[in-house]
Structure formats: C-alpha cells, structure tokens
Write a protein that holds these residues in place. Structure first.
Motif, PDB file in Angstrom:
ATOM      1  N   GLY A  63      42.253  69.956  35.812  1.00 48.82           N
ATOM      2  CA  GLY A  63      41.702  68.862  36.821  1.00 48.82           C
ATOM      3  C   GLY A  63      42.183  68.762  38.322  1.00 48.82           C
ATOM      4  O   GLY A  63      42.894  69.936  38.666  1.00 48.82           O
ATOM      5  N   SER A  64      41.800  68.051  39.154  1.00 50.13           N
ATOM      6  CA  SER A  64      42.340  67.970  40.242  1.00 50.13           C
ATOM      7  C   SER A  64      42.804  66.634  40.718  1.00 50.13           C
ATOM      8  O   SER A  64      42.403  65.548  39.811  1.00 50.13           O
ATOM      9  N   LEU A  65      43.627  66.278  41.846  1.00 46.11           N
ATOM     10  CA  LEU A  65      44.103  64.971  42.026  1.00 46.11           C
ATOM     11  C   LEU A  65      43.053  64.181  42.884  1.00 46.11           C
ATOM     12  O   LEU A  65      42.530  64.469  43.870  1.00 46.11           O
ATOM     13  N   ASP A  66      42.673  62.942  42.279  1.00 43.90           N
ATOM     14  CA  ASP A  66      41.798  61.941  43.090  1.00 43.90           C
ATOM     15  C   ASP A  66      42.484  61.091  43.763  1.00 43.90           C
ATOM     16  O   ASP A  66      43.168  60.534  43.691  1.00 43.90           O
ATOM     17  N   LEU A  67      42.370  61.668  45.156  1.00 44.35           N
ATOM     18  CA  LEU A  67      43.368  60.977  46.139  1.00 44.35           C
ATOM     19  C   LEU A  67      42.939  59.489  46.252  1.00 44.35           C
ATOM     20  O   LEU A  67      43.981  58.878  46.459  1.00 44.35           O
ATOM     21  N   LYS A  68      41.878  59.191  46.252  1.00 48.50           N
ATOM     22  CA  LYS A  68      41.326  57.651  46.405  1.00 48.50           C
ATOM     23  C   LYS A  68      41.872  56.734  45.153  1.00 48.50           C
ATOM     24  O   LYS A  68      42.555  55.787  45.355  1.00 48.50           O
ATOM     25  N   ARG A 123      54.742  56.299  36.505  1.00 50.76           N
ATOM     26  CA  ARG A 123      53.748  55.358  35.673  1.00 50.76           C
ATOM     27  C   ARG A 123      52.441  56.216  35.505  1.00 50.76           C
ATOM     28  O   ARG A 123      52.183  56.979  36.210  1.00 50.76           O
ATOM     29  N   PHE A 124      51.701  55.803  34.311  1.00 49.05           N
ATOM     30  CA  PHE A 124      50.631  56.222  33.939  1.00 49.05           C
ATOM     31  C   PHE A 124      49.328  55.783  34.566  1.00 49.05           C
ATOM     32  O   PHE A 124      49.308  54.413  34.578  1.00 49.05           O
ATOM     33  N   ALA A 125      48.434  56.612  35.123  1.00 48.60           N
ATOM     34  CA  ALA A 125      47.449  55.974  35.491  1.00 48.60           C
ATOM     35  C   ALA A 125      46.129  57.055  35.589  1.00 48.60           C
ATOM     36  O   ALA A 125      46.664  58.252  35.764  1.00 48.60           O
ATOM     37  N   PRO A 126      44.668  56.819  35.666  1.00 49.51           N
ATOM     38  CA  PRO A 126      43.775  57.913  35.680  1.00 49.51           C
ATOM     39  C   PRO A 126      43.690  58.186  37.153  1.00 49.51           C
ATOM     40  O   PRO A 126      43.023  57.622  37.973  1.00 49.51           O
ATOM     41  N   ILE A 127      44.269  59.270  37.478  1.00 49.57           N
ATOM     42  CA  ILE A 127      44.205  59.809  38.835  1.00 49.57           C
ATOM     43  C   ILE A 127      43.766  61.189  39.079  1.00 49.57           C
ATOM     44  O   ILE A 127      43.692  61.859  39.941  1.00 49.57           O
ATOM     45  N   ALA A 128      43.183  61.917  37.807  1.00 43.55           N
ATOM     46  CA  ALA A 128      42.654  63.250  37.705  1.00 43.55           C
ATOM     47  C   ALA A 128      41.333  63.086  38.120  1.00 43.55           C
ATOM     48  O   ALA A 128      40.657  62.282  37.638  1.00 43.55           O
ATOM     49  N   GLY A 129      40.634  64.093  38.919  1.00 39.71           N
ATOM     50  CA  GLY A 129      39.201  64.082  39.220  1.00 39.71           C
ATOM     51  C   GLY A 129      38.860  65.167  38.421  1.00 39.71           C
ATOM     52  O   GLY A 129      39.190  66.146  37.638  1.00 39.71           O
TER      53      GLY A 129
END
Length: 158
Positions: free
Chosen positions: A69-74, A152-158
C-alpha cells in the motif's frame, strides 16, 4: 568477527524484544528498496512494512505501512492531530533518523519521532521492517514493534 548491530537491532536487543534478522543481497543499482526486500526474501508484501518520514505542520513524524500500500498522509495527520502532512525530504528523513533512505527503520532512530503503524499490521503474527540498513530486515510481532518505537496503530495505509 560479527559486524556491529545497527541502532535498530541494538535497541531491540536492549529491550529484550524477540526478533529475527532477515539479511538479503541489496543491489546497489536498486531504488525500489521495499520491492527488492519483498522479492529477495520471498515475503508477502502485506507483511513487509516500509518506514516513511513525513513533515506534519512543521514537525517530522513516521508512518509505517505495508509494501502493498501507500501512506495516506491525510489519515496520518488526522491520527496525530495535525492539519496537513507531506512526505519529508530524503535529506531530512536521513538526518533525523540516522539511517539512509531504503534502510530507515522505525526502531532506534537518532531522534525519536511520533510513529503510527498501519492497523493492518495487527492482522499478522509477524511483520518485517527495515533493520536499519539496506539489505537487512527484522521480523517481529507487531505489538513488539509498537513497543520498540513507542508507536500506535491506526488505519493510515491508502
């Protein structure tokens, strides 16, 4: 005589975090560092994670996302309470982390940065990240990675 461990490996050893080193041949002509690691190690790209340094509201932060995936910067900015994030300049990422691009580990960075690991990491018993140099990954449990880099864990993948 064994080579000295990278700062990432030294940090894992100091913290007594179980891990496995995964060395592979790095082709100096390669610039697709993560893809090279996935292919050389024969690993699932959902379990091999890349470390990306971003600049959020003037501050450097780290996002750790799967190679698939990619990093969702927002999303990264939102998780950290920021307004906007952009990928940091390579020179800034290298200077802050103490590692070279393609070998930046979320563990053992020269300057400890706020770190977010994509929540998909928790779907796996083991994941791998850079061990602090090109040609070396480290495999460990996602929770141990979070402990090692205070992430910490969070949904940040695009």
């Amino acid at each position: 005589m064994a080579a000295a461990p990278t700062p990432a490996v030294a940090a894992l050893i100091r913290a007594k975090i179980p891990h496995t080193l995964l060395p592979y041949h790095h082709d100096p002509r390669s610039t697709a560092f993560g893809d090279e690691a996935v292919e050389a190690l024969g690993r699932d790209p959902h379990q091999v994670f890349k470390t990306l340094v971003a600049r959020m509201d003037g501050t450097l932060v780290v996002g750790v996302v799967p190679m698939s995936g990619s990093l969702d910067l927002k999303a990264l900015a939102a998780v950290l309470g920021g307004k906007k994030a952009v990928l940091a300049a390579v020179a800034d990422a290298e200077r802050s982390s103490g590692y070279v691009a393609g070998g930046i580990s979320p563990v053992g960075q020269r300057t400890a940065l706020q770190t977010v690991i994509d929540a998909s990491a928790e779907d796996h018993s083991l994941i791998s990240v850079s061990a602090g140099k090109r040609g070396l990954q480290v495999e460990l449990a996602p929770q141990d990675l979070a402990r090692a880099c205070r992430g910490r864990f969070a949904p940040i993948a695009g």
